[in-house]
Scaffold this active site. Structure first.
Site: not given
Ligand code: UDP
Length: 393
Positions: A186, A190, A266, A297, A322, A370, A372
């Protein structure tokens, strides 16, 4: 010394497991390969008092009540709410995709109720540009073939080009056309001016810094920590603890000597710079979504501590560019590269792990996923709970 459990790897998953097991009365030995605990959440505070996120910006955010309650037993958060800005062709936009960005980008004043139809129209225009099996009105009838088509089918071509295409190319080192559509399930837009990057209202940075979280988690009479202590399957035998259960959160392929080959990652390179100015970019993270610069970034760490007025006013700041890079064995692994081949390889290592009694593998490196930070805490609570017999999920 009595040892009931070994926790190999003192990242956020391992430290959570160690704490829960120690509180349940187990004597826990934590073995950490690096010179300090904390995994990639570990920070360093520089001479100016700026907390540098050595492995990239970490913002704790969660919608999980038990995770939030658990972590708040050990630290207090500062109430920081994460915003990410994007620099593209000399202009600065607020991410994520929402009314703020769309209205600014297109020079419009759409109301919330008008946004979905606008985006759907843009997406439809984009679909018409696809080559291949188009339907009668020119729109593709079938599935998106790749990341690019998938993204355009969600948000249309102009937004994709400006904010997704080049960033993704830099991040993954390949044209997004070569990436599978499955990477983005997705791409929500917003229909509000909410510019909080994460939808979780529970978020923040530890007031006293991330390292303090790990010190507190491991500060228990039944936890012994050894740093510079790499783990392999011989460790239990050589320490005379062959039957002790092990919670391992290093790379799963490393545990088996990479015998089927290395799982691909990566990697990232961080370039730190201390500047003699109070504020470089006015925010903590600025994404560079164009192809004009090679980095993805810039992080400016002092902005993670807006409560620290003295630090904010100080005439020094640290920024960090980065750069994504190809990973080779020995480099720091950051993002698992999810392909059919890597999944098959992972399954082979999992099958090996299942043959080892008393071995529980978890964490980002162990599970090759990955996570969080809150997910790692949650999975640590679950793994320890399951071991103790009170299944949690
Ligand atoms: N992404 C993008 N443009 C951006 C930020 C993210 O296209 O400005 C895409 C990109 O494909 C990236 C993914 O979203 O790999 C996840 O990025 P995010 O910043 O959410 O994850 P992080 O790297 O911070 O964990």
């Amino acid at each position: 010394m009595q040892i009931d459990v070994i926790v190999a790897g003192a990242g956020i998953w391992g430290c959570t497991v160690a704490r829960v097991l120690a509180e349940a009365g187990r004597k826990v030995l934590v073995l950490e390969k690096r010179a300090a605990v904390g995994g990639n959440v570990r920070c360093e505070t520089d001479a100016n008092g700026i907390e540098i996120h050595t492995y990239g910006s970490h913002i704790f955010h969660t919608h999980l009540d038990d995770v939030w309650d658990f972590v708040n037993r050990f630290i207090t958060f500062n109430g920081y709410q994460h915003k990410v800005l994007a620099r593209y062709e000399g202009k600065t936009y607020f991410l994520p995709l929402g009314l703020t960005l769309v209205n600014q980008f297109y020079g419009l004043n759409l109301a919330p109720a008008e946004l979905p139809a606008f985006i759907a129209k843009e997406a439809q225009k984009g679909l018409k540009g696809f080559n291949g099996a188009n339907g009668p009105d020119g729109a593709r009838g079938g599935e998106a073939l790749n990341f690019e088509e998938q993204a355009i089918s969600f948000i249309g071509e102009p937004l994709y080009r400006a904010f997704i295409r080049e960033y993704t190319r830099k991040q993954w080192g390949t044209d997004p056309k070569n990436l599978p559509a499955s990477i983005i399930k997705r791409l929500p837009v917003r229909a509000s001016y909410d510019i909080n990057y994460y939808p979780d209202y529970r978020q923040g940075i530890p007031l006293t810094g991330y390292n303090f979280l790990f010190d507190r988690l491991l500060d228990h009479p039944d936890i012994t920590v050894e740093c510079n202590a790499p783990f392999d399957l011989d460790t239990v035998r050589s320490r005379g603890l062959p039957d002790v259960p092990v919670f391992y959160s290093g790379p799963i392929d490393a545990l088996f000597g990479y015998r089927f080959g290395a799982l691909p990652w990566r990697s990232l390179r961080f370039e730190l710079e201390t500047l003699d100015i109070a504020d470089f970019q006015g925010t903590s993270v600025m994404n560079y979504t164009g192809a004009d610069v090679p980095f993805t970034r810039i992080h400016e760490f002092k902005h993670f501590h807006p409560e620290n007025k003295e630090l904010m006013a100080s005439p020094k700041t640290v920024i960090c560019r980065e750069y994504p890079k190809t990973w080779a064995l020995g480099d720091e692994p950051y993002y698992a590269v999810d392909t059919a081949e890597s999944r098959a390889l992972l399954e082979r290592y999992r099958a090996e792990a299942a043959k080892t009694p008393g071995l529980v593998i978890g964490g980002r490196l162990g599970e090759y996923r990955y996570y969080d930070m809150d997910q790692s805490v949650g999975r640590g609570l679950a793994a320890a709970g399951e071991f103790l017999g009170n299944r949690r999920c």
